[in-house]
Design a protein around this motif. Structure first.
Motif, PDB file in Angstrom:
ATOM      1  N   GLU A 191      39.462  33.593  46.817  1.00 44.67           N
ATOM      2  CA  GLU A 191      38.633  33.708  45.610  1.00 44.67           C
ATOM      3  C   GLU A 191      37.262  33.084  45.840  1.00 44.67           C
ATOM      4  O   GLU A 191      36.235  33.656  45.442  1.00 44.67           O
ATOM      5  CB  GLU A 191      39.330  33.040  44.414  1.00 44.67           C
ATOM      6  CG  GLU A 191      38.478  33.145  43.152  1.00 44.67           C
ATOM      7  CD  GLU A 191      39.143  32.592  41.900  1.00 44.67           C
ATOM      8  OE1 GLU A 191      40.346  32.291  41.929  1.00 44.67           O
ATOM      9  OE2 GLU A 191      38.433  32.474  40.879  1.00 44.67           O
TER      10      GLU A 191
ATOM     11  N   ALA B 115      33.815  34.880  45.306  1.00 44.29           N
ATOM     12  CA  ALA B 115      32.959  34.379  44.223  1.00 44.29           C
ATOM     13  C   ALA B 115      31.617  33.872  44.748  1.00 44.29           C
ATOM     14  O   ALA B 115      30.600  33.959  44.059  1.00 44.29           O
ATOM     15  CB  ALA B 115      33.677  33.269  43.459  1.00 44.29           C
TER      16      ALA B 115
ATOM     17  N   ARG C 154      46.543  38.340  42.770  1.00 47.54           N
ATOM     18  CA  ARG C 154      45.511  38.311  41.751  1.00 47.54           C
ATOM     19  C   ARG C 154      44.546  39.448  42.055  1.00 47.54           C
ATOM     20  O   ARG C 154      44.440  39.915  43.200  1.00 47.54           O
ATOM     21  CB  ARG C 154      44.744  36.976  41.754  1.00 47.54           C
ATOM     22  CG  ARG C 154      45.547  35.794  41.264  1.00 47.54           C
ATOM     23  CD  ARG C 154      45.859  35.907  39.755  1.00 47.54           C
ATOM     24  NE  ARG C 154      46.576  34.755  39.243  1.00 47.54           N
ATOM     25  CZ  ARG C 154      47.920  34.665  39.174  1.00 47.54           C
ATOM     26  NH1 ARG C 154      48.693  35.650  39.620  1.00 47.54           N
ATOM     27  NH2 ARG C 154      48.478  33.586  38.657  1.00 47.54           N
TER      28      ARG C 154
ATOM     29  N   PHE D  44      40.525  40.326  41.729  1.00 45.21           N
ATOM     30  CA  PHE D  44      39.208  39.741  41.488  1.00 45.21           C
ATOM     31  C   PHE D  44      38.146  40.834  41.476  1.00 45.21           C
ATOM     32  O   PHE D  44      38.271  41.844  42.182  1.00 45.21           O
ATOM     33  CB  PHE D  44      38.861  38.733  42.589  1.00 45.21           C
ATOM     34  CG  PHE D  44      39.850  37.599  42.722  1.00 45.21           C
ATOM     35  CD1 PHE D  44      40.061  36.718  41.669  1.00 45.21           C
ATOM     36  CD2 PHE D  44      40.564  37.426  43.910  1.00 45.21           C
ATOM     37  CE1 PHE D  44      40.973  35.667  41.798  1.00 45.21           C
ATOM     38  CE2 PHE D  44      41.472  36.378  44.034  1.00 45.21           C
ATOM     39  CZ  PHE D  44      41.676  35.492  42.984  1.00 45.21           C
TER      40      PHE D  44
ATOM     41  N   ARG E 256      33.852  40.971  41.664  1.00 43.58           N
ATOM     42  CA  ARG E 256      32.576  40.256  41.769  1.00 43.58           C
ATOM     43  C   ARG E 256      31.549  41.006  40.936  1.00 43.58           C
ATOM     44  O   ARG E 256      31.373  42.227  41.120  1.00 43.58           O
ATOM     45  CB  ARG E 256      32.144  40.213  43.227  1.00 43.58           C
ATOM     46  CG  ARG E 256      30.840  39.495  43.495  1.00 43.58           C
ATOM     47  CD  ARG E 256      31.014  37.984  43.544  1.00 43.58           C
ATOM     48  NE  ARG E 256      29.737  37.352  43.835  1.00 43.58           N
ATOM     49  CZ  ARG E 256      28.913  36.892  42.874  1.00 43.58           C
ATOM     50  NH1 ARG E 256      29.277  36.953  41.601  1.00 43.58           N
ATOM     51  NH2 ARG E 256      27.772  36.351  43.214  1.00 43.58           N
TER      52      ARG E 256
ATOM     53  N   VAL F 228      34.710  37.121  38.976  1.00 40.78           N
ATOM     54  CA  VAL F 228      34.422  35.867  39.677  1.00 40.78           C
ATOM     55  C   VAL F 228      32.988  35.919  40.190  1.00 40.78           C
ATOM     56  O   VAL F 228      32.395  36.967  40.283  1.00 40.78           O
ATOM     57  CB  VAL F 228      35.386  35.639  40.869  1.00 40.78           C
ATOM     58  CG1 VAL F 228      36.806  35.488  40.366  1.00 40.78           C
ATOM     59  CG2 VAL F 228      35.285  36.761  41.884  1.00 40.78           C
TER      60      VAL F 228
END
Lengths: 404, 404
Positions: free
Chosen positions: B162, B166, B270, B272, B274, B404
């Protein structure tokens, strides 16, 4: 793959097809299908073609990436993740659709599938010839390049390990010959004299293994296990090693990773000693290097794996050291075989051991003589070779030096 | 291990013992023997005791470290690495020495061993009840702690992934809202706008996977594979992902490592994104989070795995999204089951899927709803749960945030 040899084996066995039910990293299945996935799937060789039966989730990848001529999915048989009987019904229908009434299966194929197919009228014969393992033993140039590529990564990892050991200091000396005890760690705790120290902490098997693994990961290789075994741990050829490493003791480093993309393995071993070796360890390393040379010199097409093993044994025996040939009950000396094939499996044909058959061009083998005694430790040196038309080529490109 | 259940299974099958012939990481063998080694070995449960037959090289480790009551080695039967028949003779003698005339074997046990023993007068029955897999499904507190420990390592690795995503910049912007194109690399080659960039290079699936693997290695965990799949790759639940990652597209990160020491697995996912998610991806993530909550709320002893799966399906269906329940032929929407057991195998009992049976305290399961469509990408959220006496405890301790 030399498919005619597989067709011949089927004809000898009197079966219509060769069936594999395996998942993920099964070497025979990888070899036959050119495919791998997390779920078990069926690979069938019949009528000169390779047929796969895969789950719906794997269908896209299998169609794009496998070497199979035909790919079918569970839904083609109306199978919807039912019970074991539904699955076996699908397997039988998959064979029947191809008019395959009898199959050979490798000895490690699943008994549940074999007996389930038998109950559905399919004849199942265990392939005692190990035809796929024999086919796998003879590598194409492309396969040898795959092994060579993993071997290069393995050598980089070995260099990482050697550098860690060679650049360590020795507790109880300051590295300049001073005898004042090194004091280590945030709480200034004293550590045992002779312990190897790196970055202010004891250098352990675990730290060296982690460094090896990270070096390999960055090269796209994975390993289940690595051996970094020091002192009496090294006297057990299967001990992976743990805890601090010590100066003056031989440290066996055996690295055998698999390329994650190609799935081919490499395998190499060096023995390092930080500081000065005593006479016995020095002699053992020299003898083992000589056994490596003699065994390597013996490798050529037509020579048996047994003869190569005996070339290694002879070096040790003439120095008065026991081998399993001179004393089948010995627990010290040269207590394993001289080598094994390497490819899609880490241990495959051919063997370099008592009773082993003739070598052929394209065979890839380790040559790995070694000596073991809990009172001394262990020493092993392992190179990777490919049998050529008129001898062999050593794939390993790494110095053989005990003291670092 | 609840050995009485194994004894009951043998009594029902009418066999004298339960035999496993496997190597390395076979979950049933690990569970029964508490031992693993590179060479295949036999594990037998008979007369209330566990007996191992191992090679000489493994004998020391097996005697010290396995959970077996009795350990024998090949030499105890005069076996000296002969051919397949010699080996099968030894296996038969090992059984006869214990007056075991009939054995159950798991469905994935090797047909070569089963047929070889049959030829030597031993009755071999396929264990269709999967008794060891059922035993394995119910974990002791110590086993749950093993899973919990791998899960902690998995979360650290997820945080590493992550953070990489991120902290990446987005090519085509300077990170301050300026639209000037970022130029990358030593040759100042332009890269596609929207590509994620980290340390001056495009952030790829491969780079994120390597970072995950290194984080896990440092925690003593290994993984065969990791999924970091972006955009249309994420729409195939089995695609591992490759190449550059892009802003505005969901990135599925699915990590399922195994602790090298305990051999237990964990599993988490998970998704994510961006930058800013569009309306569809946002809705998909919210719905999937709701499906996770609803399915988790349904987990308690006595509830079937099918009911938990239906709780997840109901959330999607009420939003008008197809599931395999509402449309068995759909290739988009919720196209897999809701979860599976995790332990010594990454996929084991119990299942959270159509037809799955009742949950029991000690079951460890994933709950992992997800949505897939090549036109949108994929979204999946996966937690690990343990069934308790009166409900369940979520073992996963990690935020659920898309952007993120």
């Amino acid at each position: 793959m030399d498919a005619s040899r597989l067709a011949d084996a089927l004809s000898e066995a009197g079966t219509d097809g060769y069936l594999i039910d395996a998942s993920q990293d099964d070497p025979d299945q990888l070899y036959l299908s050119g495919f791998t996935g997390p779920d078990p799937f069926l690979s069938l060789y019949a009528d000169g073609r390779t047929h796969l039966l895969v789950s719906g989730l794997e269908y896209g990848r299998a169609s794009r990436r496998s070497r199979a001529d035909v790919v079918e999915r569970y839904a083609d048989y109306g199978y919807d993740y039912g019970d074991r009987d539904d699955r076996l019904d699908m397997y039988a229908a998959f064979l029947e659709r191809r008019e395959v009434g009898s199959v050979s299966m490798p000895p490690r194929g699943p008994i549940g599938t074999a007996d389930g197919l038998r109950e559905r009228g399919i004849e199942v014969v265990v392939d005692r010839t190990g035809v796929l393992e024999e086919l796998r033993a003879v590598k194409t140039d492309a396969e040898i390049d795959n092994v060579r590529s993993v071997q290069r990564a393995t050598e980089e990892a070995m260099a990482t390990a050697e550098d860690l050991i060679a650049s360590s200091t020795i507790a109880g000396t300051d590295g300049n010959g001073d005898d004042s005890r090194t004091r280590i760690g945030s709480d200034e705790e004293a550590i045992e004299p002779g312990t190897l120290v790196h970055d202010g902490e004891p250098l352990t098997s675990e730290r060296v293994k982690t460094a090896i693994e990270i070096a390999l990961l960055k090269r796209g290789c994975a390993l289940e296990e690595t051996i970094v075994a020091c002192g009496s741990q090294a006297a057990d050829p299967h001990d992976r090693g743990s805890g601090p490493l010590f100066a003056g003791e031989p440290i066996i480093v055996d690295v055998f990773p698999r390329d994650k993309a190609t799935k081919y393995f490499a395998d190499m071993t060096r023995t390092f000693l930080r500081g000065e070796a005593d006479g016995t360890v020095r002699e053992w390393h020299d003898l083992t290097h000589e056994a490596l040379r003699e065994a390597t010199d013996a490798v050529e097409p037509g020579v048996t794996g047994e003869a190569v093993h005996e070339a290694a044994c002879a070096v040790y025996e003439s120095a008065g050291i026991p081998t399993l040939r001179s004393d089948p009950d010995t627990e010290t000396g040269f207590i394993h075989s001289t080598g094994h094939g390497v490819g899609l499996d880490i241990h495959e044909l051919p063997r370099l051991s008592p009773g082993a058959g003739e070598l052929e061009p394209g065979h890839v083998v380790t040559v790995e003589p070694g000596l073991y005694d809990p009172a001394v430790g262990g020493v092993r040196i392992e190179n990777l070779l490919v049998v050529t038309e008129d001898g062999c080529e050593t794939l390993t490109d790494y110095p053989i030096e005990l003291e670092v």
